[in-house]
Design a protein around this motif. Structure first.
Motif, PDB file in Angstrom:
ATOM      1  N   UNK A 143       0.804  -1.222   0.000  1.00  0.00           N
ATOM      2  CA  UNK A 143       0.000   0.000   0.000  1.00  0.00           C
ATOM      3  C   UNK A 143       0.835   1.270   0.000  1.00  0.00           C
ATOM      4  N   UNK A 144       2.120   1.199  -0.105  1.00  0.00           N
ATOM      5  CA  UNK A 144       2.950   2.403  -0.073  1.00  0.00           C
ATOM      6  C   UNK A 144       3.018   3.011  -1.464  1.00  0.00           C
ATOM      7  N   UNK A 145       2.299   4.100  -1.648  1.00  0.00           N
ATOM      8  CA  UNK A 145       2.375   4.821  -2.903  1.00  0.00           C
ATOM      9  C   UNK A 145       1.441   4.282  -3.970  1.00  0.00           C
ATOM     10  N   UNK A 146       1.319   5.051  -5.032  1.00  0.00           N
ATOM     11  CA  UNK A 146       0.450   4.702  -6.151  1.00  0.00           C
ATOM     12  C   UNK A 146       1.329   4.260  -7.309  1.00  0.00           C
ATOM     13  N   UNK A 147       1.030   3.130  -7.889  1.00  0.00           N
ATOM     14  CA  UNK A 147       1.793   2.622  -9.023  1.00  0.00           C
ATOM     15  C   UNK A 147       1.038   2.953 -10.305  1.00  0.00           C
ATOM     16  N   UNK A 148       1.594   3.843 -11.098  1.00  0.00           N
ATOM     17  CA  UNK A 148       0.964   4.267 -12.349  1.00  0.00           C
ATOM     18  C   UNK A 148       1.042   3.153 -13.384  1.00  0.00           C
ATOM     19  N   UNK A 149       0.048   3.136 -14.253  1.00  0.00           N
ATOM     20  CA  UNK A 149       0.070   2.190 -15.363  1.00  0.00           C
ATOM     21  C   UNK A 149       1.234   2.557 -16.278  1.00  0.00           C
ATOM     22  N   UNK A 150       1.878   1.557 -16.829  1.00  0.00           N
ATOM     23  CA  UNK A 150       3.018   1.820 -17.703  1.00  0.00           C
ATOM     24  C   UNK A 150       3.045   0.819 -18.837  1.00  0.00           C
ATOM     25  N   UNK A 151       3.780   1.213 -19.884  1.00  0.00           N
ATOM     26  CA  UNK A 151       3.946   0.341 -21.041  1.00  0.00           C
ATOM     27  C   UNK A 151       5.435   0.050 -21.213  1.00  0.00           C
ATOM     28  N   UNK A 152       5.725  -1.154 -21.637  1.00  0.00           N
ATOM     29  CA  UNK A 152       7.107  -1.556 -21.884  1.00  0.00           C
ATOM     30  C   UNK A 152       7.396  -1.421 -23.374  1.00  0.00           C
ATOM     31  N   UNK A 206       7.455   3.402 -19.944  1.00  0.00           N
ATOM     32  CA  UNK A 206       6.893   4.741 -20.062  1.00  0.00           C
ATOM     33  C   UNK A 206       5.494   4.726 -19.472  1.00  0.00           C
ATOM     34  N   UNK A 207       5.048   5.879 -18.990  1.00  0.00           N
ATOM     35  CA  UNK A 207       3.697   5.989 -18.466  1.00  0.00           C
ATOM     36  C   UNK A 207       2.701   5.652 -19.571  1.00  0.00           C
ATOM     37  N   UNK A 208       1.633   4.964 -19.202  1.00  0.00           N
ATOM     38  CA  UNK A 208       0.660   4.505 -20.191  1.00  0.00           C
ATOM     39  C   UNK A 208      -0.069   5.666 -20.854  1.00  0.00           C
ATOM     40  N   UNK A 243       1.277   8.458 -21.857  1.00  0.00           N
ATOM     41  CA  UNK A 243       2.155   9.228 -22.738  1.00  0.00           C
ATOM     42  C   UNK A 243       1.796   8.906 -24.187  1.00  0.00           C
ATOM     43  N   UNK A 244       1.575   9.949 -25.018  1.00  0.00           N
ATOM     44  CA  UNK A 244       1.262   9.673 -26.431  1.00  0.00           C
ATOM     45  C   UNK A 244       2.421   8.940 -27.117  1.00  0.00           C
ATOM     46  N   UNK A 245       2.068   8.097 -28.070  1.00  0.00           N
ATOM     47  CA  UNK A 245       3.066   7.270 -28.752  1.00  0.00           C
ATOM     48  C   UNK A 245       4.125   8.115 -29.449  1.00  0.00           C
ATOM     49  N   UNK A 246       3.754   9.307 -29.956  1.00  0.00           N
ATOM     50  CA  UNK A 246       4.737  10.136 -30.658  1.00  0.00           C
ATOM     51  C   UNK A 246       5.769  10.748 -29.700  1.00  0.00           C
ATOM     52  N   UNK A 247       5.516  10.723 -28.413  1.00  0.00           N
ATOM     53  CA  UNK A 247       6.486  11.237 -27.447  1.00  0.00           C
ATOM     54  C   UNK A 247       7.469  10.168 -26.972  1.00  0.00           C
ATOM     55  N   UNK A 248       7.186   8.913 -27.276  1.00  0.00           N
ATOM     56  CA  UNK A 248       8.113   7.830 -26.928  1.00  0.00           C
ATOM     57  C   UNK A 248       9.197   7.800 -27.994  1.00  0.00           C
ATOM     58  N   UNK A 249      10.464   7.867 -27.605  1.00  0.00           N
ATOM     59  CA  UNK A 249      11.538   7.954 -28.603  1.00  0.00           C
ATOM     60  C   UNK A 249      11.633   6.709 -29.480  1.00  0.00           C
TER      61      UNK A 249
END
Length: 118
Positions: A22-31, A46-48, A50-56
């Motif tokens: 329960x310590x903290x909030x775990x954001x959804x992410x993509x690999x 990356x955070x889920x 985040x728009x795809x065009x911002x992922x390098x």
């Protein structure tokens, strides 16, 4: 000297049970998986939201130092490194031989005038 059964020895006060989730909030992410020219694989998260065009599209592989891309079958090529240019090389790019001779003659004339030589 006998030691007692101190169960909290070596733990922080208020640490709670080990593995508490329960310590903290775990954001959804993509690999996102990247491959370099040698076939080395690395994964970045990356955070889920985040728009795809911002992922390098290309990153530097952390172990090989080579550029790594998302396409396993077509990794990015190594950029051609240009040799180090000296100051003189940059000057020669900007000036012609005639301009260089004129500038040199002007500088020598100023030096002669300061020294009082003809």
């Amino acid at each position: 000297m006998a030691t007692g059964g101190n169960a909290i020895r070596g733990t922080r006060v208020g640490a709670g049970p080990m593995g508490e989730q329960d310590h903290g909030f775990h954001a959804e992410r993509v690999a996102v998986t990247y491959w370099d020219a040698l076939g080395n694989e690395t994964v970045r998260f990356f955070a889920a939201n985040v728009p795809d065009e911002e992922i390098p599209e290309v990153i530097d592989h952390p172990h090989s130092g080579l550029p790594a891309g998302r396409d396993k079958d077509n990794p990015p090529a190594v950029a051609k490194t240009e040799p180090y240019k000296t100051h003189l090389a940059y000057v020669k790019e900007r000036r012609t031989e005639q301009e260089a001779e004129t500038l040199l003659e002007d500088a020598l004339q100023q030096l002669r005038d300061r020294r009082g030589e003809l």
